[in-house]
Scaffold this active site. Structure first.
Site, mmCIF file in Angstrom:
data_model
loop_
_atom_site.group_PDB
_atom_site.id
_atom_site.type_symbol
_atom_site.label_atom_id
_atom_site.label_comp_id
_atom_site.label_asym_id
_atom_site.label_seq_id
_atom_site.Cartn_x
_atom_site.Cartn_y
_atom_site.Cartn_z
ATOM 1 C CE1 TYR A 28 2.874 8.900 10.188
ATOM 2 C CE2 TYR A 28 4.083 9.059 12.439
ATOM 3 C CZ TYR A 28 4.070 8.614 11.168
ATOM 4 O OH TYR A 28 5.107 7.766 10.528
ATOM 5 C CB SER A 46 5.827 8.628 -2.883
ATOM 6 O OG SER A 46 4.919 8.657 -1.638
ATOM 7 N N GLY A 47 8.007 7.372 -1.814
ATOM 8 C CA GLY A 47 8.697 7.252 -0.343
ATOM 9 C C GLY A 47 9.161 5.822 -0.354
ATOM 10 C CB THR A 57 -0.966 0.059 1.139
ATOM 11 O OG1 THR A 57 -0.083 0.403 2.305
ATOM 12 C CG2 THR A 57 -1.870 -1.261 1.389
ATOM 13 N N GLY A 58 0.383 2.278 -0.589
ATOM 14 C CA GLY A 58 1.200 3.597 -0.585
ATOM 15 C C GLY A 58 2.535 3.511 -1.395
ATOM 16 C CB ALA A 59 3.716 1.063 -3.995
#
Ligand code: LMG
Ligand code: NDP
Ligand code: PMR
Length: 399
Positions: free
Chosen positions: A274, A96-97, A92-94
């Site tokens: 967070y 960026s970063g 997941t969230g691939a």
């Protein structure tokens, strides 16, 4: 608030269990700098060595509106070794970063087909291209973790692809340190906890069923954690500190109306939200381990990849912070790690044959050797983990 440095130092790290080839002894130091020299984990041997029948699963290939056109089978590597097949790993969230760097490292190893689960399809496609990930080694599927409908939709799309899931990496996150007021997910949960924890909680629970069907020899479910949620470290003591309290806000649905937007029921604080979400991530990993490791053989793990001070995570922070944070981490704390190196660390947790221990929170020392780290008291509180699990189940509609 006085920092009790000495006790932080001694409790921040733990001597790894014997017999773990890549888990190296980590000697403590205030800034997380290792004093010992260790052999880097052998990253060359791989899951490829684990024989697996080439399994031609020609599933129903439905049009995937948000997926690139790759075949719906786990393919053998381009070298044409027909008896071996690639593992399938959702990240997941691939876009960026850390997620992008890990996707790249995994894809380049030739051993993995990466499903890039991203909220912005075009951004993900561009990111994959500019990172130079070979087309046949990735598929982009739409996933917006800030919407539980989208999570369910993603799971359906994945199932329709005909692939079998071998590894899930819950990596995506948002960090809203400068927000004065809370913002909310589609279902009305405060955005950081809603995305980072609840979205991933539902995703993990649903995809666990898919992973059970995989015959991959080393199935893993990884949830990215962080040092900043761990109050047994210096970094975890930078205010505002993580603290889930008695979960009254979470139990109330984090909606900021009839309940607080914060898990502990307190005033909204984006940075704390967070850090709290990271505690939930680390507790969820352990609860998954307790509930499912024996039954499924799946390895559940979390990690702190190092301080990747250049990623998009800090996009909402003030410009001065974004300017000073990387040199601060590089030259003062020495906790800095590049996106590329952090990606390799995450890829190691996905694929390294020696990192099969379940229920572990991995960290790396200065020489980039992995070691089993110790979580803070709250982040390893089994009773709290159970409560977070039960409340989260209700919030995402599983109980
Ligand atoms: C807060 O912002 C928000 O207000 C809060 O709402 C919440 O969101 C919170 O945690 C989230 O963040 C904090 C932020 C705002 O503060 C910082 O950014 C401080 C941290 C950052 C790093 C800056 C250190 C600066 C050191 C300079 C290093 C330069 C590089 C040197 C390399 C040279 C090598 C050759 O506040 C600001 O952004 C204002 C920042 C102003 C910084 C002013 C610098 C003060 C100097 C203090 C030095 C402290 C260094 C401590 C080192 C300790 C080491 C153990
Ligand atoms: P980035 O912001 O670069 O990456 C975060 C990713 O999450 C992006 O791809 C982003 O998508 C995605 N994302 C955000 N919201 C959603 C959503 N609603 N649905 C789907 N995807 C979403 O940050 P990092 O790479 O730094 O963060 C990755 C992980 O590493 C996080 O779990 C973070 O907590 C953890 N971590 C990071 C550290 C660091 O120093 N950077 C240290 C410790 C842990 P988009 O590209 O569309 O914005
Ligand atoms: Mg931290 C050992 C020192 C260390 C490490 C490894 C980190 C990691 N940080 C350390 C120390 C300090 N930080 C100190 C001494 C300060 C005060 C100057 C400090 C401040 C600071 C801020 C304001 N640090 C931050 C912030 C953030 O906004 C970042 C954050 O909390 O994001 C949630 C952050 C981080 N420091 C880290 C890491 C890894 C982060 C960010 C990423 C994360 O946990 O996901």
């Amino acid at each position: 608030m006085a920092l009790q440095a000495a006790s932080l130092v001694s409790s921040a790290f733990v001597v790894p269990k014997e017999g773990k080839s890549s888990a190296s002894l980590k000697e403590s130091s205030l800034l997380g700098v290792s004093l010992s020299d260790h052999v880097k984990a052998d990253f060359s041997s791989s899951a490829l060595k684990c024989k697996r029948e080439f399994n031609q699963r020609v599933g129903t290939v439905r049009a995937q509106s948000m997926a690139t056109a790759t075949p719906a089978v786990n393919r053998a590597s381009s070298e044409g070794k027909k008896t071996l097949t690639q593992g399938c790993c959702v990240v997941t969230g691939a876009s960026s970063g850390l997620g992008l760097a890990a996707a790249k490292a995994l894809a380049e190893s030739g051993k993995w087909h990466v499903i890039m689960a991203c909220r912005d399809f075009l951004k993900a496609e561009r990111a994959a291209k500019s990172a130079g990930i070979a087309k046949e080694n990735y598929t982009i599927m739409h996933l917006d973790l800030a919407s539980l409908d989208s999570v369910r939709q993603f799971v359906d799309t994945f199932r329709q692809s005909g692939r079998t899931l071998d590894v899930l990496v819950c990596n995506a996150a948002v960090y809203l340190p400068t927000a004065k007021e809370p913002t909310f997910t589609a279902e009305g949960f405060e955005l950081s906890v809603g995305t980072n924890h609840l979205g991933h909680f539902l995703l993990s629970r649903l995809l666990l069923e898919d992973m059970k069907k995989s015959d991959y020899p080393s199935k893993r479910l990884i949830i990215v954690g962080s040092i900043t949620g761990n109050t047994n470290t210096l970094a975890g003591n930078v205010p505002p500190k993580a603290n889930l309290g008695d979960l009254r806000g979470l139990a109330g649905g984090l909606n900021g109306l009839n309940s607080s937007a914060m898990i502990d029921g307190g005033e909204f604080d984006g940075a704390k939200a967070y850090k709290d979400s990271k505690v939930c991530n680390m507790l969820t990993m352990q609860e998954l381990h307790r509930r499912f490791h024996e039954e499924t053989g799946i390895t559940f793990a979390s990690l702190y990849p190092g301080c990747i001070a250049t990623t998009g995570l800090f996009r909402e922070h003030i410009p001065l912070f974004r300017l000073l944070f990387p040199p601060f981490q590089k030259y003062i704390t020495k906790g800095f790690v590049s996106e590329e190196d952090a990606g390799k660390r995450l890829a190691q947790v996905v694929s390294d044959p020696s990192l099969t221990k379940s229920g572990v929170y991995w960290s790396w020392n200065k020489n980039s050797a992995s070691f089993e780290n110790q979580l803070s008291q709250e982040a390893s509180d089994a009773e709290k983990a159970r409560k977070v699990w039960e409340v989260s189940e209700k919030l995402v509609g599983l109980a």
